[in-house]
Scaffold this motif. Sequence first.
Motif, mmCIF file in Angstrom:
data_model
loop_
_atom_site.group_PDB
_atom_site.id
_atom_site.type_symbol
_atom_site.label_atom_id
_atom_site.label_comp_id
_atom_site.label_asym_id
_atom_site.label_seq_id
_atom_site.Cartn_x
_atom_site.Cartn_y
_atom_site.Cartn_z
ATOM 1 N N ALA A 98 0.835 -1.192 0.000
ATOM 2 C CA ALA A 98 0.000 0.000 0.000
ATOM 3 C C ALA A 98 0.869 1.241 0.000
ATOM 4 O O ALA A 98 1.697 1.418 0.880
ATOM 5 N N PHE A 99 0.669 2.067 -0.994
ATOM 6 C CA PHE A 99 1.414 3.321 -1.073
ATOM 7 C C PHE A 99 0.596 4.472 -0.518
ATOM 8 O O PHE A 99 1.075 5.579 -0.408
ATOM 9 N N GLU A 100 -0.656 4.190 -0.246
ATOM 10 C CA GLU A 100 -1.546 5.264 0.181
ATOM 11 C C GLU A 100 -1.917 5.115 1.638
ATOM 12 O O GLU A 100 -1.630 5.970 2.459
ATOM 13 N N GLU A 101 -2.564 3.993 1.909
ATOM 14 C CA GLU A 101 -3.121 3.822 3.238
ATOM 15 C C GLU A 101 -2.218 2.939 4.075
ATOM 16 O O GLU A 101 -1.550 2.051 3.566
ATOM 17 N N LYS A 102 -2.266 3.171 5.370
ATOM 18 C CA LYS A 102 -1.512 2.322 6.273
ATOM 19 C C LYS A 102 -2.260 1.010 6.464
ATOM 20 O O LYS A 102 -3.467 0.927 6.233
ATOM 21 N N ALA A 103 -1.529 0.007 6.895
ATOM 22 C CA ALA A 103 -2.125 -1.311 7.081
ATOM 23 C C ALA A 103 -3.344 -1.247 7.989
ATOM 24 O O ALA A 103 -4.375 -1.855 7.700
#
Lengths: 575, 119
Positions: free
Chosen positions: A70-75
Amino acid sequence: MARPTKKSPVQPLQKTPTGIMGFDEITGGGLPTGRPSLICGEAGAGKTLFSIEFIVKGITQWGEPGVIMAFEEKAEDLETNVASLGFDLKKLQKDKLLWIDHVHVDRSEIEETGEYDLDGLFIRLGYAIDSIGAKRVMLDTIENLFGGLKNEGILRAEIRRLFSWLKNKGVTTLITGEKGEGSLTRQGLEEYVSDCVILLQHRVVKQISTRLLRVIKYRGSLHGTNEYPFLIDEDGISVLPVTSLLLNKDISSKRISSGIPTLDEMFDGKGFFRSSSVLVSGTAGTGKTSIAAYFADATCRRKERCIYFAFEESPQQIIRNMQSISIDLQQHIDTGLLQIHAARPTLYGLEMHLVAIHKTVKKFKPRVVILDPITNLVTIGSMPEVKSMLIRLIDFLQEEAITVMFTALTFNKDATVQTDEGVSSLVDAWILVKDIEWNGERNRGIYIMKSRGMKHSNQVREFVITDNGLELVDVYLGPEGVLTGSAREAQQLSEATGIELRTHALNRKDRELDRKRLVLEAKIASLREEFESVQDELNKSFQDEDLKKEIMERNREQLTKNRNTRNSADDKTKQ
Amino acid sequence: MTKQSSDPKKAKPVQPLSKAGKPKEKEAKWQLRLYVAGNTPKSVAALNNLKKYCEMHLCDQYELEVIDLLLHPQLAAGDQILAIPTLVRKVPVPVRKIIGDLSNEEKVLVGLDLKPIKN
């Protein structure tokens, strides 16, 4: 860049099922195995969800571990976002089936000097793939790198290298990309992913948005090119394959009852064909819903499942209202044979309704589906759109061998002119409930406009709604036309009176006749007496005559004899 | 190159030290980490450049740790490493990253916020 993998080139393209309802049907099996696919669309189009579902379903349904980069949201954000869909990412991570790596790039933190490559990313991804033996990878959204790194030249070269590296690794990859101006993705990722490109879209028509999916490109494979509406709900994504209109479905000659015996009688005494479509149309308040409820009730009584899609009333409302005509739908809901789905048409777009209906039908597997009323759908789509939706719906339901009943509200007084969203030509049977306003009251007349493949009544019946239910009554044809309601009752009464009077009159005439016969018989007797006396008289005169004649004869003989003897005596004397 | 300068041993004890604030009086001790992947020309160049600058501007006030991600791929995620080579300034905070072969001295010094010392 497309370096062939170890697989032999003659092998047909292998596909990896996504587990997304409907999508695998469109693409004939899913995404190309071992290759990167691109999914692009505007913000909020459902790209991330689509990809996560691909990964999670891969784990849960096919046991293929997956990596989410994920480059946007955190896990954690991802976890909470998809928790509502019942995806437990935490548990999957614990079970070593899922690997989530959040890649954070912040331009303000990073200074670039000189040459570099993205080996770090490759290593991270490779490590993730190798540690769980992943078969599926999701990159969401790799374009974010462009925001973090300045050297676009390097970036592009590296992304190109990444995709071919993924291909060589043999993992099925799904890359998300934000839609750009005039291109599919902002950074032109579609240039690098040449195997499969999927576009997700939002379209807002009349303030109602419809989600659409289109497979733009699928190298080496046949795929549907249409825009397919899809739905995101608590079960994730479901894509609706617009069913083909090949008209090659199996047909049934079995018949099912409408629940109203007198109505069945109009249909050759047996009711509708199974898996046919029935349209009930009429003006407001003519009892269309009641007919539909009867049909639902009859279906459940046969121990068959039925879904009732209500676009106007809530389930409770329908149940309450139908109790007034002694139809208890609640008992069928309790036994699980009946489902009532109520939704305002404006809740979502036309296509979405179709998807929702599809989904519910696939899940519940009913034998009968009722839509009440379809006319309300016009509020969210134009007539041709509604028609096209209904065509597809009928098609789908008939393929599933489901009998469908639509109700339609006619606005026009002249119901025959109104073609009911044009579906009247599609349906197999069309029942029209019509207002008959006459003599200061409104009554309902019911007749069958058409019924394919069976003998049906051409008679207008009066349709009566009583506390005990629906009934069809023969209408009376009077000099002023058809008689309904109180006029019919009056006519019935007057006819009854007439019968009474007639029988009474008949009785009197009978008695008179009897009397006349008696008199006549008496007369005949007296005449016969008279005749006998005349006959006697005549006989007597005949006898008298005979007697007289005989006596005269005798007298004459005597006389003659006497004369003869006298003569001789004379002679004697003379002698 | 793969002389990871006995990195794990050195790095770990230093971090708490710096946080404890002990080395504050004599210019915070610099803690640098260079991530490389194998013995590539870029990595070699970066390491050489870095060493040069550090000797010039930081004297002994730094610790350099070189991590080869080919050997320790699990370490890449911790510092959010994408590009290779990447230089990470762990201490003093805030964390700064410089990617590339560090060929531009000016940029490296700005990136590390080293300018004042040179002056």
